[in-house]
Every structure is written in structure tokens, then in C-alpha cells.
Design a protein around this motif. Structure first.
Motif, mmCIF file in Angstrom:
data_model
loop_
_atom_site.group_PDB
_atom_site.id
_atom_site.type_symbol
_atom_site.label_atom_id
_atom_site.label_comp_id
_atom_site.label_asym_id
_atom_site.label_seq_id
_atom_site.Cartn_x
_atom_site.Cartn_y
_atom_site.Cartn_z
ATOM 1 N N THR A 149 0.911 -1.127 -0.054
ATOM 2 C CA THR A 149 0.054 -0.091 0.031
ATOM 3 C C THR A 149 0.943 1.256 0.077
ATOM 4 O O THR A 149 0.388 2.396 -0.143
ATOM 5 C CB THR A 149 -0.957 0.016 1.262
ATOM 6 O OG1 THR A 149 -0.081 0.080 2.447
ATOM 7 C CG2 THR A 149 -1.807 -1.070 1.207
ATOM 8 N N TRP A 150 2.084 1.107 0.161
ATOM 9 C CA TRP A 150 3.037 2.339 0.305
ATOM 10 C C TRP A 150 4.086 2.337 -0.733
ATOM 11 O O TRP A 150 5.015 3.016 -0.698
ATOM 12 C CB TRP A 150 3.781 2.513 1.667
ATOM 13 C CG TRP A 150 2.566 2.701 2.727
ATOM 14 C CD1 TRP A 150 2.062 1.753 3.633
ATOM 15 C CD2 TRP A 150 2.132 4.001 3.044
ATOM 16 N NE1 TRP A 150 1.292 2.471 4.476
ATOM 17 C CE2 TRP A 150 1.250 3.981 4.209
ATOM 18 C CE3 TRP A 150 2.320 5.239 2.510
ATOM 19 C CZ2 TRP A 150 0.469 4.891 4.645
ATOM 20 C CZ3 TRP A 150 1.647 6.321 3.045
ATOM 21 C CH2 TRP A 150 0.999 6.143 4.160
ATOM 22 N N THR A 151 4.026 1.323 -1.713
ATOM 23 C CA THR A 151 4.901 1.340 -2.595
ATOM 24 C C THR A 151 4.802 2.375 -3.976
ATOM 25 O O THR A 151 5.676 2.771 -4.605
ATOM 26 C CB THR A 151 4.944 -0.090 -3.391
ATOM 27 O OG1 THR A 151 3.757 -0.551 -3.889
ATOM 28 C CG2 THR A 151 5.650 -1.187 -2.393
ATOM 29 N N TYR A 152 3.567 2.557 -4.259
ATOM 30 C CA TYR A 152 3.376 3.625 -5.334
ATOM 31 C C TYR A 152 2.623 4.875 -4.593
ATOM 32 O O TYR A 152 1.777 5.061 -4.388
ATOM 33 C CB TYR A 152 2.252 3.003 -6.170
ATOM 34 C CG TYR A 152 2.853 2.131 -7.188
ATOM 35 C CD1 TYR A 152 3.495 2.325 -8.432
ATOM 36 C CD2 TYR A 152 2.936 0.730 -6.639
ATOM 37 C CE1 TYR A 152 4.090 1.374 -9.077
ATOM 38 C CE2 TYR A 152 3.477 -0.258 -7.680
ATOM 39 C CZ TYR A 152 4.131 0.149 -8.871
ATOM 40 O OH TYR A 152 4.834 -0.973 -9.541
ATOM 41 N N LEU A 153 3.647 6.033 -4.326
ATOM 42 C CA LEU A 153 3.127 7.210 -3.779
ATOM 43 C C LEU A 153 3.033 8.192 -4.803
ATOM 44 O O LEU A 153 3.379 8.233 -6.107
ATOM 45 C CB LEU A 153 4.420 7.612 -2.772
ATOM 46 C CG LEU A 153 4.754 6.537 -2.086
ATOM 47 C CD1 LEU A 153 5.828 7.024 -0.860
ATOM 48 C CD2 LEU A 153 3.505 6.327 -0.887
ATOM 49 N N PRO A 154 2.050 9.154 -4.629
ATOM 50 C CA PRO A 154 1.719 10.277 -5.437
ATOM 51 C C PRO A 154 2.952 11.077 -5.788
ATOM 52 O O PRO A 154 3.264 11.506 -6.821
ATOM 53 C CB PRO A 154 0.834 11.293 -4.486
ATOM 54 C CG PRO A 154 0.275 10.408 -3.558
ATOM 55 C CD PRO A 154 1.448 9.282 -3.295
ATOM 56 N N SER A 155 3.955 11.177 -4.819
ATOM 57 C CA SER A 155 5.207 11.974 -5.075
ATOM 58 C C SER A 155 6.108 11.328 -6.328
ATOM 59 O O SER A 155 6.926 11.959 -6.854
ATOM 60 C CB SER A 155 5.840 12.293 -3.898
ATOM 61 O OG SER A 155 6.276 11.022 -3.218
ATOM 62 N N ASP A 156 5.937 10.021 -6.538
ATOM 63 C CA ASP A 156 6.686 9.162 -7.231
ATOM 64 C C ASP A 156 6.238 9.143 -8.829
ATOM 65 O O ASP A 156 6.731 8.399 -9.530
ATOM 66 C CB ASP A 156 6.853 7.891 -6.607
ATOM 67 C CG ASP A 156 7.906 7.037 -7.190
ATOM 68 O OD1 ASP A 156 9.162 7.768 -7.515
ATOM 69 O OD2 ASP A 156 7.810 5.776 -7.270
ATOM 70 N N SER A 157 5.039 9.852 -9.016
ATOM 71 C CA SER A 157 4.311 9.671 -10.164
ATOM 72 C C SER A 157 5.005 10.608 -11.256
ATOM 73 O O SER A 157 5.715 11.506 -10.899
ATOM 74 C CB SER A 157 2.925 10.228 -10.058
ATOM 75 O OG SER A 157 2.218 10.158 -11.324
ATOM 76 N N PRO A 158 5.177 10.207 -12.590
ATOM 77 C CA PRO A 158 4.418 9.231 -13.212
ATOM 78 C C PRO A 158 5.181 7.757 -13.290
ATOM 79 O O PRO A 158 4.970 7.001 -13.885
ATOM 80 C CB PRO A 158 3.879 9.766 -14.565
ATOM 81 C CG PRO A 158 5.169 10.635 -14.889
ATOM 82 C CD PRO A 158 5.667 11.413 -13.581
#
Length: 491
Positions: A415-424
Motif C-alpha cells: 500500500t506504500w509502494t506507489y506514492l503520489p510524489s513518485d508519479s508518473p
């Protein structure tokens, strides 16, 4: 050759033919019974798990339909809502599995399905982050026993070699739930309203109602164990029990009472722990896909509509389901699991390496297929492996529960692997998943080598096996489980 010798030879031939005919008839009866069990047991369990996964992962589809905006979620709030589910799931995993054994899968699985269906409907009425977290926490409690409960239930019906394929059919519901959920969400979102509900609310409500209906049907159709099956004759019940019991070394009964020594043996079993660690790593990948695939595809094709993005999530899940059936079929025919577990990792590594290497949208979408191709099969393979490497029913229940608990520790991490700050580009999420696939491959190879080494050591001291258990009571011998000198690991 005189007449007497001729008669003796023909008598021996006739006796051999009689034995062959008896064996063929017995095998034919067993195959017929196995097919009957397949038709009466697997479909209900499969549908229960389908809706379990749909009700868990539909939040990813709801996110695209305005869930975050309507609840005022910002920053990492969405990840927090996802995490709450896994906290309760992990805490209640083993207790729920033991509860399944105590009251019986025939009652436990339908009732817990009724509970998580109700929680899905309740999610349609949340208005704040706190309410969403509370409902997701309850959803985790009700879903905690479903996966280990279903795997444990199927282990009551099938021999080791047969179990992997049946678990594979059941576990195809994980990827198919993604495809099914995406198609269902697309269809639901075309409705103007469902009563007073709109948009993402309809997804939770309609899918929850379907789950509740299925749970009520399961209360009628799900048979607890072979001895209570109304659809089997007395002879078939005896065959069903004896064929599973034949693989249980020194076990006087198929279904024993909960025994603390056996529970400890099931939990401390080296292959249970190694396999559970593999499933934890695998679930970081599987549930990362389940929760974030719509978000990932939106980052690949930002110009597509919500319905188009939902539909683009379907094909990778279809491939994942087909690969699961293929891999578990091979496992059944080869009666082998460990090598196939190790072979699932490399394609996943390649898929995430492509994600990290390029921003070309079509190539990145193709990488989704590689990542989803083999990763979903490990739910079946790991549950089958821990089941094959314990003896008693008590040890099996806790071993499967341990595997599931470790798996959903992986879910919490996911649940913490894809973070908004890491997009796109999602360097962090894709890098973590690449590392997980590489690591579970190494652990699987290492565990396979260790099993062969330990079996060889046991073979060398086999002559003194009788002396090692001399003086022990029958119960003490049964409680030895994998520590029994005649025990051999099943790779």
C-alpha cells in the motif's frame, strides 16, 4: 512343459490379470470421485474468493471514479485507507484460520463472506477518511480467514499432487477479479444512479450485494468435509477420506483436534517459514498491481477516459489467470512445486526493469503483461507447498494461516509502494517490485537445495530411524511432524 506346469503358469497369469483389473477399477472409481469433488466443491470456493478479492480491490476502481475527491483525501490519505485493511487482516489471520478449523469451513466461509459483503455495502455510505478507515478495518477482519480458510478447506479433499491445480483454479480469481472488477466497474459507472447512490458509491454497493447473495447460497451448498457430504455415497466417503489419509505419516485420524504441539510444529516448519517469506515478497507485487494498476495505466495513457482506463486493466489480468492455470497444471502433472516457484520470478524482474528503463507508453503497457504474467500463480503454489510439507490437520491449518499472514504483511507494504510524489515514473514502486521478484527467486532456489540436502541426510540415518522413536508414545510420535526420522520434504 508338462500339463501341471502349464496350469500353474496360466493360474499366475490369471491372478496377475485379476490384480491389474482390480487396480484399474479402483483407479477409475477414484478418478470419477475426484471429478465429482471438483464439480461440487471447487466452484463455490472459487466464487467466494472471487468476491473476496473484488470487494478488497474495488477501491482502486473507485479511486478513478472520484472516491478521493468526494472524501477530501489528500497526499498519502489514500495509502492510509489501504493500510488500515491490512493491519486488521494481519492481526486476525491466524485466529481466523483456527476459528475456521474449530467451527468448520462449511459454516465459517459463508458467514465471513456475508460479513465482508456487508462491509463493502457500508463503504458506499462513508463520507470521511475516518469512516473509510473504520469500515476498511472491519473488512480486513472479515476477509482475514477467507484465503487460508479456502486453502485449508480444499486440503481436506485432495491429495498433495492434486491440490496445487485445484488451488490454481481457485487462485485464478485473484487476477480474474481484477479483470472482472474492471469490467463490472465500467458497467456500473454507466448507470445514472443506484437508489440514492452515485458514481463510486454504486461500485461498492452493487458488488457488496452480489457478495451477500453468494454467501447465502454457500450456506446451503458448501459441504464441511467428506464425511458430511450429502452428495456422496458411503463408499465414496470412505474412498475420499482414505486417499487423503494415505499420505499422512503416522496420523491415526484425518481431522484431529487442535493440538498445541502440532500447531508449533506447523508454524516453526522451515519450509513453512521460507515459503511464507516468498509469498510476502510476491504479495507486495500482486497487491501493488491490484490496488494501483488503474493508477499506473492512467499515468501511461493520461489522455484516456476513466472507462477506457478501467478496460485497459482487464487484459493483463486475463494473462495472469491463464498463466496461473498453466503453471499449476504443470505442477500437478510433475508433482513438483519448488522449481516452478523459482521460475516465476525472472519474467516479473524483466517487466519491472522495462518500467524503470523507458517512458514509451506502449512499451510500458507491454511491461504490465510481463509483470502480471507469472506473479499471480504463487498464491496457489505457496499454499500448496506449505500444505504438502506438514502432516496433521492442525499443523496444516496453522501453516496455511502463517503463509497467508506473511502474504498480507506484504500487502501492507504494497500500500506504500506507489506514492503520489513518485508519479508518473514510479521509480520506488517499480524498483521495490523488481527487488522482490529477484529475492523470492533466490530464496526459492535456496530452499529447494536445502530440502534435497536434508532429505539426503535423513536417508543416510534411515537405518536408525526405529531407535530414534523407540520408547515414545503413539501421540508423541504423531506430534513429531517434520521432526520424525521417516519424514521427507516434498519439493
Amino acid at each position: 512343459m508338462d500339463q501341471k506346469d502349464s496350469v500353474e503358469i496360466y493360474q499366475k497369469v490369471d491372478l496377475t490379470n485379476d490384480v491389474t483389473n482390480v487396480n484399474e477399477a479402483a483407479l477409475k472409481r477414484e478418478r470419477k470421485l475426484r471429478t465429482k469433488i471438483d464439480l461440487c466443491v471447487v466452484p463455490t470456493v472459487t466464487l467466494l474468493y472471487l468476491m473476496c478479492f473484488v470487494d478488497r480491490s474495488n477501491i482502486g476502481n473507485a479511486r478513478l471514479a472520484g472516491f478521493e475527491k468526494d472524501l477530501g483525501l489528500k497526499g498519502y490519505d489514500y495509502n492510509t485507507v489501504l493500510s488500515i485493511f491490512y493491519i486488521s487482516y494481519i492481526l486476525f489471520e491466524i485466529p481466523a484460520t483456527l476459528c475456521c478449523k474449530l467451527i468448520g469451513p462449511g459454516w465459517f466461509l459463508p458467514l465471513t463472506t456475508l460479513g465482508f459483503g456487508a462491509m463493502s455495502v457500508a463503504t458506499a455510505f462513508v463520507h470521511t477518511r475516518a469512516q473509510a478507515c473504520a469500515v476498511r478495518f472491519l473488512l480486513g477482519i472479515f476477509e482475514a480467514g477467507v484465503m487460508p480458510g479456502c486453502a485449508y478447506y480444499l486440503s481436506r479433499w485432495y491429495k498433495r499432487s492434486e491440490l496445487t491445480f485445484r488451488l490454481g483454479l481457485w487462485m485464478t480469481m485473484a487476477p480474474l477479479s481484477g479483470a472482472f472488477g474492471g469490467l463490472m466497474a465500467s458497467g456500473i459507472l454507466k448507470l445514472k444512479s443506484f437508489g440514492s447512490l452515485h458514481g463510486w458509491q454504486m461500485i461498492f454497493a452493487i458488488e457488496g450485494i452480489i457478495t451477500i447473495g453468494l454467501s447465502l447460497v454457500a450456506l446451503i451448498t458448501l459441504t464441511d468435509r467428506p464425511e458430511t457430504a450429502r452428495w456422496m455415497t458411503e463408499e465414496e466417503k470412505e474412498i475420499a477420506v482414505n486417499r487423503v489419509k494415505s499420505e499422512r505419516l503416522n496420523q491415526a485420524m484425518l481431522l484431529d483436534k487442535i493440538d498445541m504441539t502440532k500447531l508449533k510444529r506447523g508454524f516453526s516448519n522451515p519450509i513453512t517459514l521460507a515459503t511464507s517469506f516468498i509469498f510476502m515478497l510476491n504479495n507486495i507485487t500482486v497487491l501493488g498491481i491490484s490496488f494501483f494498476l488503474p493508477t499506473i495505466i492512467r499515468s501511461i495513457y493520461p489522455g484516456r477516459t476513466t472507462v477506457q482506463v478501467q478496460l485497459l486493466t482487464v487484459p493483463p489480468y486475463i494473462l495472469g489467470a491463464a498463466s496461473t492455470v498453466l503453471i499449476t497444471t504443470l505442477s500437478w502433472r510433475l508433482n513438483s512445486r519448488q522449481t516452478l516457484i523459482a521460475l516465476t520470478g525472472p519474467l516479473v524482474v524483466v517487466g519491472y526493469a522495462i518500467f524503470l528503463a523507458t517512458m514509451n507508453p506502449n512499451i510500458r503497457y507491454a511491461a504490465v503483461f510481463l509483470s502480471a504474467s507469472t506473479t499471480f500463480s504463487l498464491g496457489a503454489m505457496t499454499n500448496a507447498q506449505v500444505s504438502a510439507n506438514v502432516l496433521s490437520d492442525s499443523a496444516r491449518s496453522v501453516a496455511i494461516g502463517t503463509n497467508a499472514m506473511f502474504g498480507y504483511i506484504g500487502g501492507l507494504i504494497a500500500t506504500w509502494t506507489y506514492l503520489p510524489s513518485d508519479s508518473p515514473r514510479y521509480f520506488i514502486g517499480n524498483g521495490i517490485n523488481l527487488g522482490c521478484a529477484a529475492t523470492w527467486t533466490i530464496v526459492a532456489v535456496g530452499a529447494g537445495i536445502w530440502m534435497k540436502y536434508d532429505n539426503k541426510k535423513r536417508d543416510e540415518r534411515e537405518a536408525g530411524a526405529h531407535e530414534e522413536v523407540a520408547g515414545l508414545t503413539q501421540k508423541e510420535i504423531q506430534d513429531l511432524e517434520w521432526k520424525h526420522p521417516e519424514w521427507r520434504w516434498k519439493a
